[in-house]
Design a protein around this motif. Structure first.
Motif, PDB file in Angstrom:
ATOM      1  N   CYS A  46     -17.735 -10.076   4.700  1.00  0.00           N
ATOM      2  CA  CYS A  46     -17.784 -10.336   3.252  1.00  0.00           C
ATOM      3  C   CYS A  46     -17.069  -9.202   2.522  1.00  0.00           C
ATOM      4  CB  CYS A  46     -19.241 -10.426   2.799  1.00  0.00           C
ATOM      5  SG  CYS A  46     -19.471 -10.546   1.009  1.00  0.00           S
ATOM      6  N   ARG A  47     -16.580  -9.491   1.341  1.00  0.00           N
ATOM      7  CA  ARG A  47     -15.860  -8.495   0.549  1.00  0.00           C
ATOM      8  C   ARG A  47     -16.714  -7.247   0.283  1.00  0.00           C
ATOM      9  NH1 ARG A  47     -10.651  -7.291  -0.517  1.00  0.00           N
ATOM     10  NH2 ARG A  47     -10.145  -9.495  -0.774  1.00  0.00           N
ATOM     11  N   THR A  48     -18.018  -7.416   0.173  1.00  0.00           N
ATOM     12  CA  THR A  48     -18.888  -6.257  -0.099  1.00  0.00           C
ATOM     13  C   THR A  48     -18.787  -5.215   1.020  1.00  0.00           C
ATOM     14  OG1 THR A  48     -20.366  -7.638  -1.395  1.00  0.00           O
ATOM     15  CG2 THR A  48     -21.274  -5.568  -0.610  1.00  0.00           C
ATOM     16  N   ASP A  49     -18.657  -5.662   2.276  1.00  0.00           N
ATOM     17  CA  ASP A  49     -18.492  -4.719   3.385  1.00  0.00           C
ATOM     18  C   ASP A  49     -17.209  -3.907   3.190  1.00  0.00           C
ATOM     19  OD1 ASP A  49     -20.753  -5.763   4.922  1.00  0.00           O
ATOM     20  OD2 ASP A  49     -19.498  -7.520   5.276  1.00  0.00           O
ATOM     21  N   ASP A  50     -16.171  -4.604   2.722  1.00  0.00           N
ATOM     22  CA  ASP A  50     -14.889  -3.932   2.499  1.00  0.00           C
ATOM     23  C   ASP A  50     -14.975  -2.947   1.332  1.00  0.00           C
ATOM     24  OD1 ASP A  50     -12.201  -3.588   3.343  1.00  0.00           O
ATOM     25  OD2 ASP A  50     -11.544  -4.638   1.536  1.00  0.00           O
ATOM     26  N   HIS A  51     -15.767  -3.307   0.298  1.00  0.00           N
ATOM     27  CA  HIS A  51     -15.983  -2.370  -0.816  1.00  0.00           C
ATOM     28  C   HIS A  51     -16.534  -1.042  -0.282  1.00  0.00           C
ATOM     29  CE1 HIS A  51     -15.008  -5.280  -3.775  1.00  0.00           C
ATOM     30  NE2 HIS A  51     -16.195  -5.777  -4.040  1.00  0.00           N
ATOM     31  N   VAL A  52     -17.452  -1.115   0.674  1.00  0.00           N
ATOM     32  CA  VAL A  52     -18.058   0.115   1.214  1.00  0.00           C
ATOM     33  C   VAL A  52     -17.023   0.907   2.008  1.00  0.00           C
ATOM     34  CG1 VAL A  52     -19.868   1.089   2.675  1.00  0.00           C
ATOM     35  CG2 VAL A  52     -20.336  -0.963   1.308  1.00  0.00           C
ATOM     36  N   ILE A  53     -16.236   0.207   2.832  1.00  0.00           N
ATOM     37  CA  ILE A  53     -15.213   0.891   3.628  1.00  0.00           C
ATOM     38  C   ILE A  53     -14.238   1.627   2.705  1.00  0.00           C
ATOM     39  CG2 ILE A  53     -13.270   0.550   5.234  1.00  0.00           C
ATOM     40  CD1 ILE A  53     -14.846  -1.866   6.388  1.00  0.00           C
ATOM     41  N   LYS A  54     -13.924   0.991   1.577  1.00  0.00           N
ATOM     42  CA  LYS A  54     -12.975   1.600   0.635  1.00  0.00           C
ATOM     43  C   LYS A  54     -13.613   2.668  -0.246  1.00  0.00           C
ATOM     44  CE  LYS A  54      -9.655  -2.080  -0.077  1.00  0.00           C
ATOM     45  NZ  LYS A  54      -9.783  -3.473  -0.546  1.00  0.00           N
ATOM     46  N   GLY A  55     -14.942   2.786  -0.209  1.00  0.00           N
ATOM     47  CA  GLY A  55     -15.623   3.785  -1.026  1.00  0.00           C
ATOM     48  C   GLY A  55     -15.904   3.320  -2.442  1.00  0.00           C
ATOM     49  N   ALA A  56     -15.777   1.998  -2.691  1.00  0.00           N
ATOM     50  CA  ALA A  56     -15.989   1.482  -4.048  1.00  0.00           C
ATOM     51  C   ALA A  56     -17.474   1.322  -4.388  1.00  0.00           C
ATOM     52  CB  ALA A  56     -15.261   0.152  -4.226  1.00  0.00           C
ATOM     53  N   LEU A  57     -18.331   1.312  -3.372  1.00  0.00           N
ATOM     54  CA  LEU A  57     -19.778   1.274  -3.640  1.00  0.00           C
ATOM     55  C   LEU A  57     -20.346   2.625  -3.238  1.00  0.00           C
ATOM     56  CD1 LEU A  57     -21.057  -2.203  -2.416  1.00  0.00           C
ATOM     57  CD2 LEU A  57     -20.385  -1.514  -4.702  1.00  0.00           C
ATOM     58  N   THR A  58     -20.974   3.294  -4.186  1.00  0.00           N
ATOM     59  CA  THR A  58     -21.509   4.619  -3.878  1.00  0.00           C
ATOM     60  C   THR A  58     -22.949   4.487  -3.370  1.00  0.00           C
ATOM     61  OG1 THR A  58     -22.043   4.820  -6.196  1.00  0.00           O
ATOM     62  CG2 THR A  58     -20.020   5.872  -5.469  1.00  0.00           C
ATOM     63  N   GLY A  59     -23.489   5.613  -2.916  1.00  0.00           N
ATOM     64  CA  GLY A  59     -24.875   5.609  -2.448  1.00  0.00           C
ATOM     65  C   GLY A  59     -25.037   5.070  -1.040  1.00  0.00           C
ATOM     66  N   ILE A  60     -23.937   4.946  -0.283  1.00  0.00           N
ATOM     67  CA  ILE A  60     -24.024   4.516   1.109  1.00  0.00           C
ATOM     68  C   ILE A  60     -23.757   5.744   1.984  1.00  0.00           C
ATOM     69  CG2 ILE A  60     -23.087   2.965   2.883  1.00  0.00           C
ATOM     70  CD1 ILE A  60     -24.294   1.393   0.545  1.00  0.00           C
ATOM     71  N   HIS A  61     -24.652   5.998   2.926  1.00  0.00           N
ATOM     72  CA  HIS A  61     -24.472   7.152   3.822  1.00  0.00           C
ATOM     73  C   HIS A  61     -23.616   6.770   5.024  1.00  0.00           C
ATOM     74  CE1 HIS A  61     -27.261   9.334   1.439  1.00  0.00           C
ATOM     75  NE2 HIS A  61     -28.315   8.605   1.784  1.00  0.00           N
ATOM     76  N   PHE A  62     -22.743   7.676   5.431  1.00  0.00           N
ATOM     77  CA  PHE A  62     -21.902   7.503   6.610  1.00  0.00           C
ATOM     78  C   PHE A  62     -22.337   8.499   7.680  1.00  0.00           C
ATOM     79  CE2 PHE A  62     -18.329   4.719   5.285  1.00  0.00           C
ATOM     80  CZ  PHE A  62     -18.654   4.573   3.953  1.00  0.00           C
ATOM     81  N   PRO A  63     -22.087   8.237   8.976  1.00  0.00           N
ATOM     82  CA  PRO A  63     -21.584   6.982   9.530  1.00  0.00           C
ATOM     83  C   PRO A  63     -22.607   5.860   9.375  1.00  0.00           C
ATOM     84  CG  PRO A  63     -22.268   8.467  11.295  1.00  0.00           C
ATOM     85  CD  PRO A  63     -22.385   9.233  10.023  1.00  0.00           C
ATOM     86  N   VAL A  64     -22.081   4.632   9.252  1.00  0.00           N
ATOM     87  CA  VAL A  64     -22.951   3.495   8.947  1.00  0.00           C
ATOM     88  C   VAL A  64     -22.473   2.271   9.723  1.00  0.00           C
ATOM     89  CG1 VAL A  64     -21.547   2.970   6.879  1.00  0.00           C
ATOM     90  CG2 VAL A  64     -23.893   2.122   7.007  1.00  0.00           C
ATOM     91  N   ILE A  65     -23.422   1.397  10.042  1.00  0.00           N
ATOM     92  CA  ILE A  65     -23.079   0.097  10.629  1.00  0.00           C
ATOM     93  C   ILE A  65     -23.221  -0.937   9.518  1.00  0.00           C
ATOM     94  CG2 ILE A  65     -23.647  -1.660  12.356  1.00  0.00           C
ATOM     95  CD1 ILE A  65     -24.685   0.644  14.147  1.00  0.00           C
TER      96      ILE A  65
END
Ligand code: APR
Ligand code: ZN
Ligand code: ZN
Length: 375
Positions: A46-65
């Motif tokens: 889904c596009r939301t997964d791609d938003h995270v890869i691109k850094g467009a959604l903040t508050g996600i910790h890396f590394p992440v599945i």
């Protein structure tokens, strides 16, 4: 029997913003109390997964599945879990339904307070992760993390589905289809004979078209800057397809002219501030309703002319199609199995899990609707 043991399996790890996903061997710990471990069978991209890869959604910790549109089978359950057992077919829910919070107890919202929007879902409820790779902690995403052969999910975020559900299609009910379809049916409550405008014809937008059609809309105007999306939109029920790049006037003015003052309902299925405003401006004053479905990049603000609302338009948002997830997803899957609607055409590509980066490339270049990865 793998119950109670750490499972070593393949997962696509996002190590940092901007890097391609890497297939790694990860350790997946057994589920703790009120959690289940799921053997994933299929997952959509889904596009939301791609938003995270691109850094467009903040508050996600890396590394992440990442991954939040999956379908799988219960491998084992943690202490206290009585509603699910090994072998059950399930869909992980990116919007949980805890059944106890103020939102879950309110009939007008599905936005459980255990969703990421209220409180981070990068860890399990006990604030630890079940994933690690090369000795390093790997974070969860939306409590789903479907880009892994095995994932651990709290029971509040799992729906049991029909034993005979086809998993390569059932996964679509974990996000794309439910989100778009429900926005038309539950959030806008589209009435028969009305005119709708759908902005963006990806998996979400096309599912919204299906919802408008099912609700009996007389006219469905589909809008996309990529005209190759129009054939599918028409197959799902769009009556008019327009490309903003073919017009010199702003697209909202084109729509207002086409509809004698604006549509009854408009839907933003892109995730951009400008198209959110265009969708609102495409609505008729007095009775038009515009629904935001797309996710705008974190921290972006919107400015708009309040006269648009003053004159009676309604502006709403819709998350996961307004469905109270745990109780609704099983019914949606059963309705699909009884041919109440068809989602099969949303799947444009089916790949092996290892080809995940190719799947993302098709999404980025606008060539796919939904790519399904099979484990
Ligand atoms: N005007 C019209 N259409 C546009 C525009 C624009 N300015 N910009 C992009 N589009 C079209 C793209 O060509 C594409 O067909 O919007 C569509 C978006 O579809 P996908 O990228 O496949 O995204 P999808 O998975 O459907 O998700 C849409 O909903 O859940 C959110 O995060 C998600 O914000 C995203 C949105
Ligand atoms: Zn999604
Ligand atoms: Zn809740």
């Amino acid at each position: 029997d793998t119950t109670g043991t750490v499972i070593k399996c393949k997962a696509a790890v996002a190590w940092k913003v901007g890097s391609p996903l890497k297939i790694e061997e990860v350790d997946v710990e057994p589920p703790k109390a009120n959690e289940v471990r799921i053997k994933m069978i299929a997952t959509g991209i889904c596009r939301t997964d791609d938003h995270v890869i691109k850094g467009a959604l903040t508050g996600i910790h890396f590394p992440v599945i990442l991954g939040h549109e999956g379908a799988g089978i219960i491998e084992s359950v943690g202490e206290g879990v009585t509603e699910l057992k090994p072998g059950d077919k399930v869909i992980p829910l990116c919007i949980p339904q805890c059944g106890k919070c103020s939102s879950c107890l309110n009939p007008h919202t599905n936005c459980c307070l255990k969703t990421h929007i209220s409180k981070s879902q990068n860890l399990m409820p006990d604030q630890t992760s079940r994933f690690s790779c090369k000795g390093k902690i790997v974070y969860h995403f939306l409590w789903t993390s479907t880009f892994s052969e095995y994932s651990v999910v709290p029971v509040d975020a799992v729906a049991k589905i029909h034993d005979a559900a086809p998993m390569d299609k059932a996964c679509l009910f974990g996000c794309g289809f439910s989100t778009g379809y429900g926005a038309a049916i539950n959030t806008a409550k589209v009435e028969p004979g009305t005119t709708c405008a759908v902005f963006g014809l990806g998996g979400i937008g096309l599912s919204t078209v299906i919802g408008c059609k099912t609700a009996g809309a007389a006219r469905i105007i589909a809008i996309d800057i990529n005209s190759t999306k129009f054939n599918k939109a028409k197959a799902f029920g769009a009556t008019d397809c327009i490309n903003p790049l073919d017009h010199t006037k702003p697209i909202q003015e084109v729509i207002v002219d086409m509809t004698d003052g604006g549509v009854h309902y408009s839907f933003e299925c892109i995730g951009e501030i400008e198209t959110m405003k265009a969708a609102l401006e495409s609505c008729h004053l007095g009775y038009g309703t515009s629904v935001i479905i797309g996710e705008a990049p974190s921290a972006e603000q919107i400015t708009f002319d309040p006269v648009l609302l003053f004159t009676g338009r309604t502006w709403k948002g819709s998350i996961f199609g307004g469905w109270k997830s745990k109780e609704s997803v099983p019914k949606l899957v059963s309705d699909y199995m009884e041919n109440k609607f068809n989602v099969d055409e949303l799947v444009s590509h089916t790949f092996a899990f290892d080809q995940i980066n190719e799947g993302f490339e098709l999404l980025r270049t606008g060539q796919s609707i939904r790519t399904i990865l099979m484990f």
